[in-house]
Motif scaffolding. Structure first.
Motif, PDB file in Angstrom:
ATOM      1  N   SER A  92       0.849  -1.193   0.000  1.00  0.00           N
ATOM      2  CA  SER A  92       0.000   0.000   0.000  1.00  0.00           C
ATOM      3  C   SER A  92       0.886   1.245   0.000  1.00  0.00           C
ATOM      4  CB  SER A  92      -0.938  -0.007   1.203  1.00  0.00           C
ATOM      5  OG  SER A  92      -0.182  -0.078   2.387  1.00  0.00           O
ATOM      6  N   ASN A 127      -5.924   2.182  -3.355  1.00  0.00           N
ATOM      7  CA  ASN A 127      -4.817   1.370  -2.866  1.00  0.00           C
ATOM      8  C   ASN A 127      -5.261   0.480  -1.709  1.00  0.00           C
ATOM      9  OD1 ASN A 127      -1.275   2.146  -2.662  1.00  0.00           O
ATOM     10  ND2 ASN A 127      -2.339   0.231  -2.618  1.00  0.00           N
ATOM     11  N   ALA A 130      -6.778  -2.443  -3.376  1.00  0.00           N
ATOM     12  CA  ALA A 130      -5.743  -3.301  -3.965  1.00  0.00           C
ATOM     13  C   ALA A 130      -5.027  -4.092  -2.874  1.00  0.00           C
ATOM     14  CB  ALA A 130      -4.745  -2.444  -4.735  1.00  0.00           C
ATOM     15  N   SER A 131      -4.758  -3.413  -1.758  1.00  0.00           N
ATOM     16  CA  SER A 131      -4.045  -4.072  -0.673  1.00  0.00           C
ATOM     17  C   SER A 131      -4.902  -5.157  -0.027  1.00  0.00           C
ATOM     18  CB  SER A 131      -3.640  -3.013   0.360  1.00  0.00           C
ATOM     19  OG  SER A 131      -3.248  -3.621   1.546  1.00  0.00           O
ATOM     20  N   LEU A 133      -7.227  -6.766  -1.463  1.00  0.00           N
ATOM     21  CA  LEU A 133      -7.350  -7.880  -2.411  1.00  0.00           C
ATOM     22  C   LEU A 133      -6.182  -8.840  -2.255  1.00  0.00           C
ATOM     23  CD1 LEU A 133      -8.593  -6.135  -5.684  1.00  0.00           C
ATOM     24  CD2 LEU A 133      -9.838  -7.740  -4.267  1.00  0.00           C
ATOM     25  N   VAL A 134      -4.979  -8.278  -2.108  1.00  0.00           N
ATOM     26  CA  VAL A 134      -3.809  -9.143  -1.899  1.00  0.00           C
ATOM     27  C   VAL A 134      -3.987  -9.943  -0.622  1.00  0.00           C
ATOM     28  CG1 VAL A 134      -1.341  -9.179  -1.486  1.00  0.00           C
ATOM     29  CG2 VAL A 134      -2.286  -7.601  -3.141  1.00  0.00           C
ATOM     30  N   PHE A 153      -6.276 -11.140  -8.041  1.00  0.00           N
ATOM     31  CA  PHE A 153      -5.177 -10.495  -8.762  1.00  0.00           C
ATOM     32  C   PHE A 153      -5.631  -9.945 -10.100  1.00  0.00           C
ATOM     33  CE2 PHE A 153      -0.821 -10.562  -7.073  1.00  0.00           C
ATOM     34  CZ  PHE A 153      -1.175 -10.847  -5.774  1.00  0.00           C
ATOM     35  N   GLU A 155      -8.521  -8.441 -10.524  1.00  0.00           N
ATOM     36  CA  GLU A 155      -9.105  -7.134 -10.215  1.00  0.00           C
ATOM     37  C   GLU A 155      -8.031  -6.131  -9.785  1.00  0.00           C
ATOM     38  OE1 GLU A 155     -11.802  -9.253 -11.262  1.00  0.00           O
ATOM     39  OE2 GLU A 155     -11.875  -9.837  -9.153  1.00  0.00           O
ATOM     40  N   ARG A 156      -7.050  -6.629  -9.031  1.00  0.00           N
ATOM     41  CA  ARG A 156      -5.985  -5.735  -8.571  1.00  0.00           C
ATOM     42  C   ARG A 156      -5.228  -5.164  -9.766  1.00  0.00           C
ATOM     43  NH1 ARG A 156      -0.518  -6.844  -7.138  1.00  0.00           N
ATOM     44  NH2 ARG A 156       0.326  -5.224  -5.776  1.00  0.00           N
ATOM     45  N   GLU A 157      -5.061  -5.988 -10.772  1.00  0.00           N
ATOM     46  CA  GLU A 157      -4.372  -5.552 -11.991  1.00  0.00           C
ATOM     47  C   GLU A 157      -5.037  -4.300 -12.581  1.00  0.00           C
ATOM     48  OE1 GLU A 157      -1.782  -7.212 -12.580  1.00  0.00           O
ATOM     49  OE2 GLU A 157      -1.168  -6.325 -14.479  1.00  0.00           O
TER      50      GLU A 157
END
Lengths: 403, 177
Positions: A92, A127, A130-131, A133-134, A153, A155-157
């Motif tokens: 993040s 972010n 995204a974080s 999601l990881v 991953f 979606e994070r992309e």
């Protein structure tokens, strides 16, 4: 053949008579888990004292990634230090940039333009998604569910593509700097961001179907590593780990910064009432709650981003940087400690100025560092298989633990 | 409570133990005498008006010109929930404890706030402050056989560690990055 081997090695033979009487000798054993272990998320080493399958004590050893980032901060100007903050919590990085930039702004009394502030909120919350999601994907992986990892991953992309279009970087952004943000939004950002949010929101239900309410997953994480609210506060837990214990504490609401008071959003806590379908076998403060709070937070982030995108229409493009931020002199004898709510908890920066352009002290309070210190307390009398479930649910990034 | 009210309360309760009150600026704090610090910490944690139950951070400082070291404790209070609304922070405050540079000793507060355990270990490791009565005072980030305390202002960057050479830019004793 096998019989003869066993007869030549009497140690390998089980004495069934004694076993039936429950009289097997048990011996305490030290097991070293990590620093290279897939379930410790980086270079964390946990020494387990076990009796059979039972963990009597787990002692984490950290520092494998230590590079004394605080010392580096004392020899660089705030601008030059921003790329180093990226590398604290590299999952993040936007939030890390922002925490440090905000501390410098508070120290020097810099006012950030309205548009820059909104762009910041959008990127911080993207972010955060995204974080999380990881975290959600990797936690599923720890528990043996490989498929959700691939979906998150994907979606994070898309979020990384949005970041890349505006600031050119995909992992370490150095985008938010003291005074504002480095670049204005890329052409068409607002539309593609809305498109992403519309696409992403229903996907959260997919994760729930695949993982959150999966019976195997619930059995592995429910009632495992329960942290009562009292302990969570005493051990300095913050962020989703604290909220999973039922404490509705979020720095964005408790001590608002960056205009978060303008936005309408909820703070999910462990076992929220009224949201229905909570699976049986979970309790407040267990590993499942720590996981599920993150899933709920993604929805709230989507809400915040939508509101911020609407507000962007009232701002003037190009107003993204405060005036007079070149050659910033940090006032002598002044100090500041400021916390922001990062995906992993409260990220604090203590900065002290001495009248030059370089701070005389930079202290980073990492949320993962504080969250991790409860490990020994909570990993007592659990099964070895529960260790990845507990450590994974605390969700630390070693770059920020070791600094 | 405002920082002013908190510092007045501490002054009334502990008198001489509060050596200095600094309220100007973005980070108000009081300086507490080192040997009275556990007592003050217990009060900050337990007193019904204050209830500083969350120790957010311990920042160690090297005050080289004064020949002192210091630890800054940042506290805030997490109130108990009465309804479903988000919690709002009633007050935050900071305490500074100063000690001698030659023989730095500060009593540990790990029994007041459990999280202090690791934060104090970090301050011991990087700044060399010894926290008395700490349950487990070992280095935490550096290896156990590391020489010196990196965050001190007069720290000399080692040229070698177990056969690993360490060179610095322009051969400076303290590298500038």
């Amino acid at each position: 053949m096998t019989d003869t081997i066993l007869e030549s090695k009497p140690d390998l033979l089980v004495d069934y008579d004694r076993a039936e009487q429950g009289d097997l000798d048990t011996e305490e054993l030290l097991i070293n888990m990590g620093p290279q272990h897939p379930a410790t998320h980086g270079v964390l080493r946990v020494v387990l004292r076990v009796d059979g399958e039972m963990v009597l004590e787990a002692v984490p050893h950290i520092g494998y990634l230590h590079r004394c980032a605080e010392k580096i901060g004392e020899s660089l100007e705030p601008y030059q230090y921003i790329p180093y903050t990226d590398r604290l919590d590299y999952v993040s990085a936007m939030n890390q940039n922002h925490a440090f930039a905000l501390a410098i702004e508070r120290l020097c009394g810099i006012e950030v333009p309205g548009r820059a502030s909104l762009i910041r909120v959008i990127f911080l919350e993207l972010n955060r998604i995204a974080s999380h999601l990881v975290t959600v994907g990797a936690y599923g992986l720890d528990m043996g569910a490989f498929t959700p990892f691939l979906y998150v991953f994907r979606e994070r992309e898309m979020i990384l593509d949005l970041f890349e279009a505006t600031c050119g970087a995909r992992l370490t952004y150095s985008y938010i700097t003291p005074g504002g943000v480095r670049e204005d939004l890329a052409d068409g950002f607002v539309d593609s961001c809305r498109e992403f949010l519309d696409y992403f929101e229903p996907k959260i239900d997919d994760y729930n179907d695949l993982l959150s309410f999966n019976q195997i997953f619930v059995k592995r994480t429910g009632k495992v590593g329960v942290i009562p609210a009292r302990d969570a506060i005493a051990y300095g837990l913050t962020g989703p780990c604290l909220r999973a214990s039922g404490v509705r504490w979020d720095v964005r609401r408790a001590i608002p910064y960056e205009g978060y008071e303008r936005f309408d959003f909820d703070i999910p806590i462990g076992l929220p009432g009224g949201t229905g379908n909570i699976p049986p076998g979970v309790v407040v403060g267990d590993s499942w709650c720590r996981y599920y709070v993150r899933v709920l937070e993604m929805r709230q982030s989507v809400r915040i981003i939508r509101q911020a995108l609407d507000m962007l229409a009232d701002t003037t493009p190009g107003e993204i940087m405060a005036k007079k931020v070149k050659n910033l002199k940090l006032p002598a004898g002044c100090e500041v400690y400021l916390e922001t709510d990062n995906p992993r908890g409260s990220m604090g920066f203590y900065v002290q100025g001495d009248g030059t352009t370089v701070p005389s002290r930079v202290k980073a309070r990492g949320p993962s560092f504080s969250n991790l210190c409860i490990t020994t307390h909570v990993c007592r009398n659990v099964l070895i298989a529960d260790i990845p479930a507990i450590v994974g649910s605390i969700d630390m990034v070693m770059g920020e633990v070791d600094r | 409570m405002t920082p002013e009210e908190i510092s007045n309360l501490l002054r009334r309760t502990f008198g001489d133990a509060i050596e200095e009150v600094v309220l100007a600026g973005a980070h108000p704090y009081v300086v507490v005498q080192a040997d009275r610090w556990p007592e003050v910490a217990q009060f900050l944690r337990r007193d019904r008006r204050l209830k500083f139950n969350l120790l957010r951070c311990i920042s160690s400082l090297d005050l080289l010109p004064d020949d002192k070291l210091a630890a800054v404790y940042d506290l805030c209070a997490v109130p108990e929930a009465t309804d479903d609304k988000p919690l709002v922070c009633p007050h935050e405050f900071a305490v500074r404890v100063v000690t001698n540079r030659g023989n730095p000793h500060i009593p540990s507060v790990a029994d007041v706030w459990e999280t202090a355990n690791w934060h104090e270990r970090e301050a011991y490791d990087l700044m060399g402050i010894v926290f008395d009565n700490h349950p487990d005072l070992r280095r935490i980030l550096c290896p156990d056989d590391w020489q010196g305390h990196p965050l001190r202002k007069d720290y000399v960057f080692p040229k070698e560690y177990h056969g690993i050479p360490g060179t610095t830019e322009h051969e400076l004793p303290s590298p500038r990055h």
